[in-house]
Design a protein around this motif. Structure first.
Motif, PDB file in Angstrom:
ATOM      1  N   ALA A 180       0.383  -0.770  -1.572  1.00  0.00           N
ATOM      2  CA  ALA A 180       0.496  -1.606  -0.369  1.00  0.00           C
ATOM      3  C   ALA A 180       1.790  -1.290   0.375  1.00  0.00           C
ATOM      4  O   ALA A 180       1.825  -1.283   1.611  1.00  0.00           O
ATOM      5  CB  ALA A 180       0.441  -3.083  -0.747  1.00  0.00           C
ATOM      6  N   TYR A 183       2.028   1.197   3.147  1.00  0.00           N
ATOM      7  CA  TYR A 183       1.633   0.765   4.481  1.00  0.00           C
ATOM      8  C   TYR A 183       2.556  -0.320   5.045  1.00  0.00           C
ATOM      9  O   TYR A 183       2.881  -0.309   6.222  1.00  0.00           O
ATOM     10  CB  TYR A 183       0.207   0.196   4.446  1.00  0.00           C
ATOM     11  CG  TYR A 183      -0.830   1.186   4.000  1.00  0.00           C
ATOM     12  CD1 TYR A 183      -1.400   2.055   4.924  1.00  0.00           C
ATOM     13  CD2 TYR A 183      -1.234   1.275   2.677  1.00  0.00           C
ATOM     14  CE1 TYR A 183      -2.350   2.981   4.526  1.00  0.00           C
ATOM     15  CE2 TYR A 183      -2.180   2.201   2.273  1.00  0.00           C
ATOM     16  CZ  TYR A 183      -2.734   3.051   3.201  1.00  0.00           C
ATOM     17  OH  TYR A 183      -3.669   3.969   2.813  1.00  0.00           O
ATOM     18  N   ALA A 184       2.934  -1.257   4.163  1.00  0.00           N
ATOM     19  CA  ALA A 184       3.555  -2.485   4.661  1.00  0.00           C
ATOM     20  C   ALA A 184       4.966  -2.283   5.206  1.00  0.00           C
ATOM     21  O   ALA A 184       5.498  -3.180   5.857  1.00  0.00           O
ATOM     22  CB  ALA A 184       3.564  -3.536   3.560  1.00  0.00           C
ATOM     23  N   LYS A 189       3.695  -0.504  12.875  1.00  0.00           N
ATOM     24  CA  LYS A 189       2.309  -0.577  12.406  1.00  0.00           C
ATOM     25  C   LYS A 189       2.063  -2.036  12.005  1.00  0.00           C
ATOM     26  O   LYS A 189       2.128  -2.405  10.837  1.00  0.00           O
ATOM     27  CB  LYS A 189       2.082   0.362  11.216  1.00  0.00           C
ATOM     28  CG  LYS A 189       2.249   1.835  11.545  1.00  0.00           C
ATOM     29  CD  LYS A 189       1.027   2.365  12.310  1.00  0.00           C
ATOM     30  CE  LYS A 189       1.117   3.862  12.540  1.00  0.00           C
ATOM     31  NZ  LYS A 189       2.129   4.233  13.538  1.00  0.00           N
ATOM     32  N   TRP A 192      -0.391  -3.514   9.301  1.00  0.00           N
ATOM     33  CA  TRP A 192      -0.015  -3.333   7.898  1.00  0.00           C
ATOM     34  C   TRP A 192       1.268  -4.073   7.546  1.00  0.00           C
ATOM     35  O   TRP A 192       1.506  -4.360   6.375  1.00  0.00           O
ATOM     36  CB  TRP A 192       0.212  -1.847   7.590  1.00  0.00           C
ATOM     37  CG  TRP A 192      -0.950  -0.966   7.861  1.00  0.00           C
ATOM     38  CD1 TRP A 192      -2.269  -1.338   7.882  1.00  0.00           C
ATOM     39  CD2 TRP A 192      -0.923   0.433   8.132  1.00  0.00           C
ATOM     40  NE1 TRP A 192      -3.052  -0.247   8.139  1.00  0.00           N
ATOM     41  CE2 TRP A 192      -2.262   0.851   8.297  1.00  0.00           C
ATOM     42  CE3 TRP A 192       0.100   1.376   8.233  1.00  0.00           C
ATOM     43  CZ2 TRP A 192      -2.598   2.177   8.572  1.00  0.00           C
ATOM     44  CZ3 TRP A 192      -0.240   2.687   8.498  1.00  0.00           C
ATOM     45  CH2 TRP A 192      -1.574   3.090   8.676  1.00  0.00           C
ATOM     46  N   LEU A 197       0.257  -8.069   2.201  1.00  0.00           N
ATOM     47  CA  LEU A 197      -0.601  -6.899   1.984  1.00  0.00           C
ATOM     48  C   LEU A 197      -0.775  -6.557   0.496  1.00  0.00           C
ATOM     49  O   LEU A 197      -1.896  -6.286   0.039  1.00  0.00           O
ATOM     50  CB  LEU A 197      -0.070  -5.679   2.741  1.00  0.00           C
ATOM     51  CG  LEU A 197      -1.108  -4.584   2.931  1.00  0.00           C
ATOM     52  CD1 LEU A 197      -2.226  -5.034   3.852  1.00  0.00           C
ATOM     53  CD2 LEU A 197      -0.488  -3.310   3.464  1.00  0.00           C
ATOM     54  N   LYS A 328     -11.055  -2.135   2.640  1.00  0.00           N
ATOM     55  CA  LYS A 328      -9.875  -1.395   2.204  1.00  0.00           C
ATOM     56  C   LYS A 328     -10.053   0.104   2.401  1.00  0.00           C
ATOM     57  O   LYS A 328      -9.108   0.811   2.742  1.00  0.00           O
ATOM     58  CB  LYS A 328      -9.639  -1.696   0.731  1.00  0.00           C
ATOM     59  CG  LYS A 328      -8.248  -1.406   0.250  1.00  0.00           C
ATOM     60  CD  LYS A 328      -8.213  -1.804  -1.211  1.00  0.00           C
ATOM     61  CE  LYS A 328      -6.855  -1.657  -1.817  1.00  0.00           C
ATOM     62  NZ  LYS A 328      -6.948  -1.968  -3.264  1.00  0.00           N
ATOM     63  N   LEU A 332      -8.878  -1.014   6.872  1.00  0.00           N
ATOM     64  CA  LEU A 332      -7.444  -1.222   6.724  1.00  0.00           C
ATOM     65  C   LEU A 332      -6.644  -0.040   7.239  1.00  0.00           C
ATOM     66  O   LEU A 332      -5.715  -0.185   8.035  1.00  0.00           O
ATOM     67  CB  LEU A 332      -7.093  -1.470   5.261  1.00  0.00           C
ATOM     68  CG  LEU A 332      -5.603  -1.730   5.142  1.00  0.00           C
ATOM     69  CD1 LEU A 332      -5.328  -3.188   4.968  1.00  0.00           C
ATOM     70  CD2 LEU A 332      -4.957  -0.901   4.082  1.00  0.00           C
ATOM     71  N   GLY A 336      -5.068   0.215  11.351  1.00  0.00           N
ATOM     72  CA  GLY A 336      -3.618   0.226  11.509  1.00  0.00           C
ATOM     73  C   GLY A 336      -3.125   1.204  12.558  1.00  0.00           C
ATOM     74  O   GLY A 336      -2.010   1.084  13.063  1.00  0.00           O
TER      75      GLY A 336
END
Ligand code: SF4
Lengths: 383, 286
Positions: A180, A183-184, A189, A192, A197, A328, A332, A336
């Motif tokens: 995660a 991305y987070a 973005k 995300w 997340l 997912k 996801l 993003g």
């Protein structure tokens, strides 16, 4: 023990041949990509990550199934899972191998993949991702194999392997968390960049993974004499139910923040995914399908009568599994990237070559899984 | 068109004259150190030949940055010339597909470059302006943070560079860059290069590339190509030095940066209307 995978029924060989064909076609497609470059895929300057990375993320999620059975069994002494633990570990092995392969085929310069270890960059989440995935793979192989060897000899699992199992629990959580964090932590973005997340990843993984494991157990029960206890299946089904409910809840939290705050940055990806944006809406049908599947899955798992009936249970599990995959393994990652930093939308459509490579990797993962499970079944038939 | 060109040339000549005067004055008063003076030379390419600076040594700075004077850019500069100067010298392939194109510097309008500042009643003047966008050589570059091999890194002088031989093509930097400043070589770029410049390496398939602020030139004591080709619309210098051209230019009016709220600390500033670099002839537009 591995030699046990060499003998099987006709059906077993046909299945292996089918997977082998997937792998060969995938390998040919990959050699084309190696030759020409990533231009053979649907990814672009604006959507630099596509299905490879999203499958990687999804499969890494499936791999946590191992601990979802290990926790009740080892920490809470839930005996019904005794026979399932090894299956969970081996599912993790196959999933992690698939996940790693997805990263490799995604690279523009795969021959240089070792650079990640030669020039370790502790600031890069990708580095940590490879570290935890590698460690989790190793630990899962060792635990699964040792437990199986012990079972074969009729001995209890050695102490050190149990300790390793305890270690694998935080490791599996780490896999999802680090996944995660890939991305987070990225500026700009917004879809995300949400603190929840990692929690979403975990809940989604704990839904899709065990759902898959139950279905595999059912298939094994059909094609072999090995039967998984009803009690174990029902316990897993309840895990799936709780996990998917939590996952939907987490998702709705995102929806609330986006819709109520009305901050465009929070809203735009969701708008794109569900309603389309600037006339682009390739993912709309998939996202609505995911939403509907989530509710079908929850409803059918929550009603005991439907959960206890094998046929309806399978429908529910398929619903949950594909909901997880769409959310997912598709929405996801792709959501993003919309819009880009100039407010424009570039859509991504995978190419045939890309899809063949993907099915080749799933072929490899299923091949690994089949062979490992075959050994397990053969060992168990002997006692 | 021709008339406009003439006008441009004239404006530019007068501008470089002004600059030369300024230079002389600066040197005479000793207000600018040799390093700073060396910098000034680059703002005005016409002076390059005229002035004899001798040493071809690398330029030094704490934090290189660019100031793009949007009004000047639109009035006196030729966008395609600037882009072409960069792309031709750096062997950037001309791929005519928005999905797989490679670009180091390109143009776009206000509504897209500064999406968050856009509004329904934006002045037509601003709407009509074109901007040049490129890697911002961020102070806190997320591309560098996410790179798993340190193939992209920040130099001490603030320039964010690429090592094409170490890049594994994972594209994490492309996802991590909030400015879409990076391009992947989706295939072998060489067939798409009109004429290969032997002085600069070509890249291979599967690696990421972007603007390097012409490190290779800065290290030889030369200004970036875009600056050189901009007719004075792009000012280059050390943002850490209050005496530098960039800092003086920033004093002259409102400057904005792309998505500054993200904290990446972009080092490319856009001077919006009203401001003309103090150094480069406030008289020009008077
Ligand atoms: S603009 Fe993008 S590529 Fe350039 S330094 Fe900043 S984050 Fe890195």
């Amino acid at each position: 023990m591995l030699e046990k995978a060499l003998h099987g029924s006709r059906r077993y060989y046909i299945w292996l041949a089918f997977l082998g064909a997937l792998v060969i076609v995938g390998a040919i497609a990959y050699s084309r990509q190696l030759n020409y470059g990533l231009g053979l895929t649907g990814i672009s300057r604006d959507v630099p990550w596509g299905l490879y990375i999203s499958q990687f993320t999804f499969l890494a999620g499936i791999s946590v199934t191992g601990v979802m059975v290990a926790i009740p069994h080892y920490l809470h002494n839930f005996k019904a899972f005794a026979k399932v633990v090894i299956l969970g570990e081996f599912l993790a092995v196959a999933a992690v191998i698939g996940a790693i392969l997805f990263v490799v085929v995604d690279l523009g310069q795969p021959a240089r993949v070792m650079n990640v270890l030669l020039y370790p960059s502790p600031w890069s989440i990708m580095f940590w991702d490879i570290v935890v995935l590698g460690a989790y793979l190793l630990v899962s192989i060792v635990i699964g194999w040792t437990a199986l060897a012990a079972e074969k000899k009729g001995l209890p699992v050695p102490r050190w392997a149990k300790v390793l199992t305890y270690l694998s629990i935080p490791l599996a959580i780490a896999v999802q968390t680090v996944e995660a964090f890939l991305y987070a932590g990225l500026p700009g973005k917004d879809y995300w960049a949400t603190a929840i997340l990692a929690a979403r990843f975990l809940s989604s993984a704990f839904a899709s993974g065990p759902a898959l494991l139950i279905m595999i157990c059912m298939i094994i029960g059909k094609v072999s004499s090995f039967k998984v206890l009803e009690k174990a299946i029902d316990a897993l089904a309840k895990i799936v139910l709780y996990a998917i409910v939590i996952n939907v809840f987490f998702f709705l939290l995102e929806v609330f923040t986006a819709l109520y705050s009305q901050v465009p940055a929070h809203q735009v990806s969701l708008t794109y995914l569900f309603f389309g944006y600037q006339g682009h809406g390739n993912l709309m049908p998939f996202m609505w399908a995911a939403a509907i599947l989530a509710f079908i899955g929850i409803f059918m798992l929550a009603v005991p009568k439907l959960r206890h009936n094998k046929k309806t249970l399978v429908v529910a599990l398929l619903a949950v599994f594909f909901c997880g995959w769409l959310d997912k393994g598709l929405g996801l990652v792709l959501g993003g990237f919309v819009p880009d930093s100039f407010g424009r939308v570039m859509e991504y459509t995978p190419t045939v070559n890309e899809v063949l490579i993907i099915s080749g990797i799933y072929g490899i993962a299923m091949l690994v899984l089949t062979i490992l499970y075959k050994v397990v079944i053969a060992v168990r038939r002997e006692d | 068109m021709r008339k406009r060109d003439d006008q441009q040339t004239k404006a530019y000549e007068s501008h470089s004259l002004k600059r030369r005067d300024f230079l002389k004055a600066a040197l005479a008063t000793g207000a600018v150190g040799l390093g700073g003076a060396a910098l000034l030379r680059f703002i005005s390419p016409a002076d390059t030949e005229a002035a004899d600076w001798g040493s071809p040594n690398a330029l030094g700075a704490k934090h290189w940055g660019l100031v793009i004077d949007v009004e000047k850019l639109n009035r006196f500069a030729n966008f395609s010339q600037i882009i072409e100067a960069c792309h031709a010298h750096h062997n950037v392939p001309a791929v005519n597909d928005p999905k797989t194109e490679v670009k180091w510097i390109w143009q776009d309008d206000f509504e897209h470059c500064f999406e968050e500042l856009d509004n329904a009643y934006l002045s037509e003047d601003i709407k009509a302006q074109e901007f040049l966008v490129l890697c911002n050589h961020c102070e806190n570059p997320s591309c560098v943070r996410v790179c798993p091999t340190q193939a992209t890194f920040k130099r001490d002088d603030g320039i964010v560079c690429m090592d094409y031989h170490r890049c594994i093509g994972c594209r994490f930097c492309m996802t991590g860059c909030p400015y879409n400043a990076r391009s992947l070589n989706f295939f072998d770029p060489r067939p798409y290069i009109k004429e290969i410049d032997p002085d600069y390496p070509t890249r291979t398939q599967g690696v990421v590339e972007k603007c390097t602020l012409c490190v290779e030139r800065i290290d030889q004591g030369l200004p970036p190509y875009c600056v050189e080709a901009s007719n004075g619309a792009i000012v280059f210098g050390d943002l850490a030095d209050p005496e530098s051209d960039v800092r003086q230019a920033l004093q002259s009016g409102l400057s904005i940066r792309r998505k500054a709220e993200l904290g990446a600390g972009p080092s490319v500033y856009y001077l919006i209307g009203g401001g003309v670099p103090a150094v480069a002839g406030g008289e020009l537009n008077a």
